[in-house]
Design an enzyme around this catalytic site. Structure first.
Site, PDB file in Angstrom:
ATOM      1  N   SER A  38       1.006  -1.224  -0.016  1.00  0.00           N
ATOM      2  CA  SER A  38       0.055   0.172  -0.120  1.00  0.00           C
ATOM      3  C   SER A  38       0.823   1.410  -0.031  1.00  0.00           C
ATOM      4  CB  SER A  38      -0.931  -0.100   1.087  1.00  0.00           C
ATOM      5  OG  SER A  38      -0.142  -0.312   2.331  1.00  0.00           O
ATOM      6  N   ASP A 327      -4.141   7.543   8.287  1.00  0.00           N
ATOM      7  CA  ASP A 327      -4.999   6.536   9.073  1.00  0.00           C
ATOM      8  C   ASP A 327      -4.014   5.751  10.078  1.00  0.00           C
ATOM      9  OD1 ASP A 327      -3.469   4.539   7.518  1.00  0.00           O
ATOM     10  OD2 ASP A 327      -5.343   4.014   6.353  1.00  0.00           O
ATOM     11  N   HIS A 330      -0.907   4.302   7.628  1.00  0.00           N
ATOM     12  CA  HIS A 330      -0.345   5.071   6.252  1.00  0.00           C
ATOM     13  C   HIS A 330      -0.344   6.456   6.555  1.00  0.00           C
ATOM     14  CE1 HIS A 330      -2.958   1.539   4.831  1.00  0.00           C
ATOM     15  NE2 HIS A 330      -1.638   1.384   4.223  1.00  0.00           N
TER      16      HIS A 330
END
Length: 352
Positions: A38, A327, A330
Site C-alpha cells: 500500500s 489512518d 499509512h
C-alpha cells in the site's frame, strides 16, 4: 533539524518548493515502475475482490478534485512524489486502471497492491495481488510497450526506468504476528531470512527483464505504527520493542544481501532505502519536521481505523498537515512528501 534547515541542507539536490531532484547532466528517467504494498499502491486494489480498499472518502480528500483513487492516503503517495521529483510526471497510474493511456504506459505504472508482501501467504490472507503476480503483470506491460514503440525503444524505456519495491510490513504484522501459521514454522531470524530470499529473487527477476535501477525499501519501525501501538503497546500505547527489533533484523539482512547482489549483477544500481530510521526520527521528533502528532492517525480516533473503518462516517482531524499518519497505518500526503525529501538525495547518489 527544522524543515527550513532541512531544505537548505538538501538544496544541492532538491528544490523544496518545486519538488524536483537535480539529476546529473545528460541523465533522464524514462519511467517510474512500482511493486509491492500500500505504500506504492495507487489504486490497483480497486479492481480486485478484496476488503483492502481505499477508493472512498475521506481517502483522497486532498487529491485532485477531492477524489478518492484507491491511494491509501488523503492525497498523493510516495509513488507520485518520486515520479514528480525525478522529472517523469505528476502522478503514477494503477496498471489495472482500464482507462490507462499510452502515455501513462510509456512513463510508468504501479503494480503494487495494498496488503501484499514477499510471503505468498500474506497476499492470500488479504485476498490481494501477490508479488509474483505483479511480476507477471510487468511482463504483460513489457509486451504492451513493445507493441506500441518497438523492441529497441521498449528496452531503452525499461533500462532507463527507476523501479521501486515496497513490501515486508504486512508479512510481519499480518502473516507472522496476527496469524500463528508462520510463527509455528519460523522464529524471527529464520522468517526474516526467508523474506530476504524472496526479496532478492524479485530483484533478480526484475534485472532479467531489463531493470537496471532498483530501489528496495526497508521495513518501517513496525512497533511504532499507530494500530500496533494500540494492539500491543499497552495502555500507554508505547512502541512495541519486539516488532521494531524484528524490523531491524530484517533490514540488516536485506541491506547486506542487496549490496552483495548489486556487485554480482552487471550494469545495475540497487539502492537500499531506509524506511526505518527516518520514520523513527519523525515519530520521536515530529515538530522538527513540521508535525504535531505522530503516534496516531488523522482519520477517526487514529488508533485503529484504516480501509473500510476509515470511511465517510469517520470524523477527521481539523488539519491533516499536522499529522504524520493519515489512518492508523499509512502516512499523510505531507508525511510522504517529507519522507521523500529525506531519502531522495541519497537515492539519486546511489542510482546515477
Amino acid at each position: 533539524m527544522n524543515f527550513i534547515l532541512f531544505c537548505l541542507y538538501t538544496s544541492l539536490y532538491f528544490h523544496c518548493n518545486k519538488g524536483t531532484v537535480y539529476l546529473p547532466k545528460n541523465v533522464s528517467v524514462s519511467a517510474i515502475i512500482a511493486f509491492g504494498d500500500s505504500l506504492l499502491d495507487v489504486g490497483n486494489n480497486n479492481y480486485i475482490k478484496t476488503m483492502t480498499k481505499s477508493n472512498f472518502l475521506p481517502y483522497g480528500k486532498d487529491f485532485v478534485g477531492g477524489k478518492p483513487t484507491g491511494r491509501f492516503s488523503n492525497g498523493k503517495t510516495l509513488a507520485d512524489f518520486f515520479a514528480k521529483a525525478l522529472g517523469v510526471k505528476e502522478y503514477v497510474p494503477a496498471y489495472l486502471n482500464p482507462f490507462i493511456t499510452d502515455k501513462d504506459l510509456l512513463t510508468g505504472v504501479s503494480f503494487a497492491s495494498g496488503g501484499t508482501g514477499y510471503d505468498p501467504l500474506t497476499a492470500t490472507l488479504s485476498s490481494v495481488i501477490p508479488v509474483k503476480i505483479q511480476l507477471e503483470m510487468f511482463k504483460q506491460y513489457i509486451w504492451r510497450v513493445k507493441r506500441k514503440v518497438g523492441e529497441e525503444a521498449m528496452k531503452n524505456i525499461i533500462n532507463n526506468s527507476v523501479f521501486f519495491v515496497s513490501s515486508s510490513s504486512n508479512d510481519f504484522l499480518v502473516t507472522y504476528y496476527s496469524v500463528p501459521i508462520r510463527r509455528l514454522q519460523y522464529d524471527i531470524p529464520a522468517y526474516s531470512n526467508k523474506l530476504v530470499k524472496w526479496a532478492i529473487s524479485l530483484v533478480q527477476d526484475l534485472h532479467k527483464l531489463g531493470a537496471r535501477k532498483i530501489v528496495v525499501f526497508s521495513a518501517p519501525p513496525l512497533g511504532c505504527i499507530p494500530i500496533e501501538r494500540t494492539l500491543a503497546g499497552g495502555s500507554e500505547r508505547k512502541c512495541v520493542d519486539e516488532y521494531n527489533k524484528a524490523a531491524r533484523f530484517f533490514n540488516k539482512k536485506l541491506k547486506e544481501n542487496l549490496q552483495f547482489l548489486e556487485s554480482t549483477l552487471p550494469q545495475s544500481k540497487i539502492a537500499f532505502s531506509d524506511f526505518y530510521n527516518p520514520l523513527i526520527s519523525i515519530i520521536e521528533n515530529p515538530r522538527q519536521y513540521g508535525f504535531e502528532v505522530a503516534n496516531q492517525g488523522c482519520c477517526g480516533t487514529g488508533k485503529f481505523e484504516m480501509s473500510y473503518l476509515c470511511n465517510e462516517l469517520s470524523t477527521t482531524c481539523q488539519n491533516d498537515s499536522t499529522f504524520f499518519f493519515w489512518d492508523s497505518l499509512h502516512p499523510t500526503e505531507k508525511g510522504c512528501d517529507i519522507y521523500s525529501k529525506i531519502i531522495l538525495p541519497d537515492l539519486v547518489k546511489s542510482l546515477f
